[in-house]
Design an enzyme around this catalytic site. Structure first.
Site, short mmCIF file in Angstrom:
data_model
loop_
_atom_site.label_atom_id
_atom_site.label_comp_id
_atom_site.label_asym_id
_atom_site.label_seq_id
_atom_site.Cartn_x
_atom_site.Cartn_y
_atom_site.Cartn_z
N PRO A 129 0.29 -1.24 0.33
CA PRO A 129 0.46 -0.16 -0.02
C PRO A 129 0.21 1.06 0.08
O PRO A 129 0.32 2.20 0.73
CB PRO A 129 -0.79 -0.19 1.44
N GLU A 130 2.45 0.91 -0.04
CA GLU A 130 2.91 2.47 -0.10
C GLU A 130 2.10 3.63 -0.87
O GLU A 130 2.64 5.20 -0.56
CB GLU A 130 4.63 2.01 -0.98
N ALA A 131 2.10 3.22 -1.78
CA ALA A 131 1.13 5.03 -2.88
C ALA A 131 0.49 5.38 -2.16
O ALA A 131 0.51 6.90 -2.38
CB ALA A 131 1.14 4.29 -4.79
N LEU A 137 0.84 5.75 0.55
CA LEU A 137 0.94 6.32 1.86
C LEU A 137 1.68 7.66 1.41
O LEU A 137 2.92 8.53 1.89
CB LEU A 137 2.16 5.62 3.41
#
Length: 248
Positions: free
Chosen positions: A130-132, A134
């Site tokens: 889910p990095e994008a 964040l």
């Protein structure tokens, strides 16, 4: 083996080391202390090669990098490759690494699992990046390892559209190779380790190196490795034993 604050040594045997991530208060998020302690594990295994089993605790593999630390990191921290350097080191360990994924493996936790040679899962596993969402990229291996593991179309769904795979989906695309009950996951990891450690360790080390060698290194690298193994005592002992079993 050293004393750790973020890890538990579950099994410390001559042929394998089982390490549990153990920051249950933060769902096993990966902080700097855990990174440092995993580097110490790697140093031990580089010195005396053994199979490594990595698992989580309390129904979570690793929920990702520690967001409280990550929020405060700046440009120089990114360029230092804090997590990516660790995962490259784990992927490069001499003998195979098994990730036993129970529950969440997100972000850096997923990237840690991608660095393993084998991934097995419990029925509750959830794997994603889910990095994008964040405001960052999955910079510790997902943008290239995940593409290699599951192909570009699915990797883009995970990295760009936030898709999270459950255990059944991960098995279908071979991101994991086995699914077990949560209670049976540790036993399954050791059963897989048993199959691995039944092989000749030197042959395993060369095989792992060859799998990760660039295409242009073949077949010269294969021939050079085989030349060493053709002279090894284990090769003669194992082949002699095979021929004797065949006679019976």
């Amino acid at each position: 083996m050293a004393n750790y604050t973020t890890l538990l040594v579950e099994t410390d045997a001559p042929d394998r080391l089982h390490i549990r991530l153990n920051r249950t208060e933060s769902r096993n998020s990966i902080n700097q202390q855990m990174v440092d302690e995993l580097h110490a594990v790697c140093a031990s295994l580089e010195h005396v090669p053994r199979v490594l089993i990595l698992s989580g605790s309390n129904g979570v593999f690793a929920s990702g990098a520690d967001i409280a630390e990550l929020r405060d990191r700046r440009r120089d921290d990114a360029l230092a490759g804090i997590n990516s350097a660790l995962f490259v080191r784990i992927a490069g360990l001499p003998l195979p690494v098994i990730a036993a994924i129970d529950g969440w493996a997100l972000g850096g936790g997923a990237e840690l699992a991608y660095a393993a040679d084998f991934r097995i899962a419990s029925t509750t596993a959830k794997i994603g990046n889910p990095e994008a969402g964040l405001g960052i990229v999955a910079a510790a291996g997902a943008t290239w390892r995940l593409v290699e593991l599951v192909g570009e179309p699915l990797a883009k769904e995970i990295l760009l559209a936030g898709r999270v795979l459950n255990a059944e989906e991960a098995l279908a695309v071979r991101l994991v190779t086995e699914v077990h009950s949560a209670d049976g996951l540790t036993a399954a990891a050791h059963a897989l380790a048993d199959r691995v450690t039944a092989q000749d360790p030197t042959a395993l080390q060369y095989t792992k190196q060859l799998i990760h060698a660039p295409r242009e290194a073949h077949p010269v690298a294969d021939n050079e490795a085989q030349a060493v193994l053709f002279e090894s005592e284990q090769k003669f002992a194992r082949m002699t034993a095979f021929l004797e079993r065949k006679k019976r």
